[in-house]
Design an enzyme around this catalytic site. Structure first.
Site, PDB file in Angstrom:
ATOM      1  N   ASN A  51      -7.013   7.889   5.023  1.00 48.24           N
ATOM      2  CA  ASN A  51      -6.341   7.159   3.962  1.00 48.24           C
ATOM      3  C   ASN A  51      -4.829   7.260   4.145  1.00 48.24           C
ATOM      4  OD1 ASN A  51      -5.090   6.761   1.357  1.00 48.24           O
ATOM      5  ND2 ASN A  51      -7.144   6.759   0.507  1.00 48.24           N
ATOM      6  N   HIS A 109      -2.572   1.060   6.407  1.00 44.86           N
ATOM      7  CA  HIS A 109      -2.903   1.792   5.172  1.00 44.86           C
ATOM      8  C   HIS A 109      -1.755   2.770   4.913  1.00 44.86           C
ATOM      9  CE1 HIS A 109      -6.714   3.558   3.008  1.00 44.86           C
ATOM     10  NE2 HIS A 109      -5.741   3.290   2.170  1.00 44.86           N
ATOM     11  N   ASP A 159      -2.705   8.130  -6.709  1.00 49.96           N
ATOM     12  CA  ASP A 159      -3.011   7.536  -5.420  1.00 49.96           C
ATOM     13  C   ASP A 159      -2.017   8.056  -4.385  1.00 49.96           C
ATOM     14  OD1 ASP A 159      -3.457   5.684  -3.334  1.00 49.96           O
ATOM     15  OD2 ASP A 159      -4.422   4.376  -4.755  1.00 49.96           O
ATOM     16  N   ASN A 160      -0.971   7.298  -4.121  1.00 48.62           N
ATOM     17  CA  ASN A 160      -0.029   7.768  -3.094  1.00 48.62           C
ATOM     18  C   ASN A 160       1.105   8.590  -3.712  1.00 48.62           C
ATOM     19  OD1 ASN A 160      -1.603   6.396  -1.305  1.00 48.62           O
ATOM     20  ND2 ASN A 160      -0.376   4.547  -1.396  1.00 48.62           N
ATOM     21  N   HIS A 196      -6.835   0.260  10.226  1.00 51.09           N
ATOM     22  CA  HIS A 196      -8.291   0.086  10.144  1.00 51.09           C
ATOM     23  C   HIS A 196      -8.701  -1.205  10.830  1.00 51.09           C
ATOM     24  CE1 HIS A 196      -8.689   3.455   7.407  1.00 51.09           C
ATOM     25  NE2 HIS A 196      -7.770   2.935   6.633  1.00 51.09           N
ATOM     26  N   GLU A 223       0.776  -1.228   0.000  1.00 49.07           N
ATOM     27  CA  GLU A 223       0.000   0.000   0.000  1.00 49.07           C
ATOM     28  C   GLU A 223       0.811   1.284   0.000  1.00 49.07           C
ATOM     29  OE1 GLU A 223      -3.377   0.418  -0.857  1.00 49.07           O
ATOM     30  OE2 GLU A 223      -2.806   2.028   0.489  1.00 49.07           O
ATOM     31  N   ASN A 253      -6.434  11.494  -1.285  1.00 49.13           N
ATOM     32  CA  ASN A 253      -5.760  10.217  -1.108  1.00 49.13           C
ATOM     33  C   ASN A 253      -4.351  10.451  -0.583  1.00 49.13           C
ATOM     34  OD1 ASN A 253      -4.659   7.560  -1.744  1.00 49.13           O
ATOM     35  ND2 ASN A 253      -6.548   7.257  -2.828  1.00 49.13           N
TER      36      ASN A 253
HETATM   37  C1  LIG Z   1      -1.046   6.103   1.747  1.00 50.05           C
HETATM   38  C2  LIG Z   1      -2.074   6.169   0.707  1.00 50.05           C
HETATM   39  O1  LIG Z   1      -2.325   7.175   0.075  1.00 50.05           O
HETATM   40  N1  LIG Z   1      -2.624   5.064   0.491  1.00 50.05           N
HETATM   41  C3  LIG Z   1      -3.397   4.852  -0.653  1.00 50.05           C
HETATM   42  C4  LIG Z   1      -2.587   4.071  -1.525  1.00 50.05           C
HETATM   43  O2  LIG Z   1      -3.351   3.480  -2.483  1.00 50.05           O
HETATM   44  C5  LIG Z   1      -4.488   2.739  -2.069  1.00 50.05           C
HETATM   45  C6  LIG Z   1      -5.147   2.158  -3.247  1.00 50.05           C
HETATM   46  O3  LIG Z   1      -6.059   2.997  -3.858  1.00 50.05           O
HETATM   47  C7  LIG Z   1      -5.419   3.592  -1.370  1.00 50.05           C
HETATM   48  O4  LIG Z   1      -6.497   2.827  -0.905  1.00 50.05           O
HETATM   49  C8  LIG Z   1      -4.686   4.211  -0.266  1.00 50.05           C
HETATM   50  O5  LIG Z   1      -5.500   5.126   0.226  1.00 50.05           O
END
Ligand SMILES: CC(=O)N[C@H]1CO[C@H](CO)[C@@H](O)[C@@H]1O
Ligand SMILES: *[C@@H]1O[C@H](CO)[C@@H](O)[C@H](O)[C@H]1NC(C)=O
Ligand SMILES: *[C@@H]1O[C@H](CO)[C@@H](O)[C@H](O)[C@H]1NC(C)=O
Length: 356
Positions: A168, A114, A269-270, A134, A53, A224
């Site tokens: 997230n 996460h 995403d990240n 989580h 992740e 995100n």
């Molecule tokens: C740390 C972070 O932003 N995590 C995200 C990384 O990607 C996954 C997949 O979509 C997300 O669920 C996480 O929120």
């Protein structure tokens, strides 16, 4: 009601719905074709099979990798296995990630890590690892101290707060303070889909420190990844389905004010920031829907995007890696260390590539 009026009304409703569906398919890049962009020297990280992740690399080349995220709505290949934090030494050519031991007293069975972020205390070089967790669909932020000699994470603190309802990712800014992005993945997954479909913008960014917790930015489709510039003056936020990176100025009182928004062609995403150049590296989903609704016959692809000179008038956005899923599925984080790139995924493997 007259027949004509009824037909007109139905027509209007269908047109509105059609428009919604069109916007939705655009937001998740439903129809995007993936033309590969390859990197010549890549290999999988051994032992990471159930997601990677988020990845955070210390200045000395030690990388923390969170693995085994569940209940996002995305698939999990090991739904009963607790999550883990791997440690990888990028200076060691063997490239062998090891699962970090966590101190006694912390509930490992419900560990569901996460977003992660490291913080180094300049006073004594203590390394803190912040982990969004989580357990049982709830959100907590766990703070660990990394004891390097014993290779163990010592659990210090669990943080819960009503404003941290569905976190997230986080970026640590002090030994007990951080910025966090909230989406609606965990608390109310159906609402997340409603939000996505109607293009609602409920997601936000919260600042947390003991005694001062507040929303500091809002109006994202799905906030995100979050990261801080090397000079610590700016905060970058990825909006997954908004397909943007927002730049915020960070003030001394921790408030954020918007500076600019950079549009992308993919679902970011990240995020991570290159410690040398300040470039932003993004793990992205070329087609968001394939990651949300998993089909082994038509797997989600992976994309790594680099944004250079984000503070200039003409930021340069480059796709550094793009794969249709044959090598790597559903990439969600990308981070660099001395010419090496690590790419993490939501539920699949992790890739190590040499950039030059
Ligand atoms: C740390 C972070 O932003 N995590 C995200 C990384 O990607 C996954 C997949 O979509 C997300 O669920 C996480 O929120
Ligand atoms: C924080 O500082 C900024 C810039 O000085 C100011 O505009 C803002 O009103 C302050 N916010 C709070 C909550 O004090
Ligand atoms: C994905 O890419 C690989 C290698 O480029 C190719 O062999 C394969 O046919 C592609 N798969 C799909 C479903 O397009």
């Amino acid at each position: 009601m007259g027949a004509l009026l009824k037909i007109t009304l139905i027509g209007v409703v269908l047109a509105l719905l059609g428009e919604r569906v069109m916007r939705f398919t655009r937001r998740v890049n439903y129809f995007r074709e993936v033309e590969p962009v390859d990197l010549p020297n890549c290999q999988y990280l051994k032992g990471i099979e159930f997601g990677s992740e988020d990845i955070d690399i210390l200045p000395n080349g030690l990388a923390f990798i969170s693995s085994g995220l569940k209940n996002t709505g995305a698939v999990s290949f090991a739904p009963d296995k607790p999550g883990e934090i791997f440690l990888l030494d990028l200076n060691d050519e063997k490239l062998h990630p090891s699962s970090l031991r966590i101190s006694r007293g912390f509930d490992i069975s419900s560990f569901n890590p996460h977003g992660i972020s490291t913080y180094i205390d300049e006073k004594d070089d203590t390394v803190y690892l912040f982990v969004v967790n989580h357990p049982n669909f709830k959100t907590t932020v766990e703070i660990f101290k990394f004891a390097e000699e014993e290779n163990v994470l010592l659990h210090l603190k669990t943080i819960k707060h009503e404003l941290l309802h569905s976190v997230n990712d986080i970026v640590a800014v002090g030994p007990e303070s951080f910025y966090a992005t909230n989406d609606f993945y965990f608390t109310i997954y159906t609402l997340k889909l409603v939000e996505l479909f109607f293009g609602l913008t409920w997601s936000n960014v919260v600042y947390y420190s003991p005694g001062d917790v507040r929303e500091v930015a809002s109006g994202f489709h799905s906030s995100n990844g979050i990261a801080m510039s090397n000079d610590k003056n700016y905060i970058y936020v990825a909006d997954l389905t908004g397909r943007t990176i927002s730049v915020f100025k960070k003030h001394a009182n921790w408030s954020l004010s918007p500076v600019k928004v950079v549009l992308l062609h993919t679902l970011p995403d990240n995020l991570s920031v290159d410690p040398v150049t300040g470039d932003i590296w993004i793990g992205a989903l070329p087609n968001g829907m394939k990651a949300l609704v998993y089909n082994p016959e038509d797997v989600p692809g992976s994309e790594v995007v680099r944004v250079q000179n984000i503070h200039s008038d003409n930021p340069i956005v480059t796709t550094v890696y793009l794969n249709n899923g044959s090598v790597l599925q559903a990439s969600c984080s990308a981070t660099v260390y001395e010419g090496k790139l690590l790419v993490g995924t939501i539920f699949h493997k992790a890739l190590y590539c040499e950039l030059d």
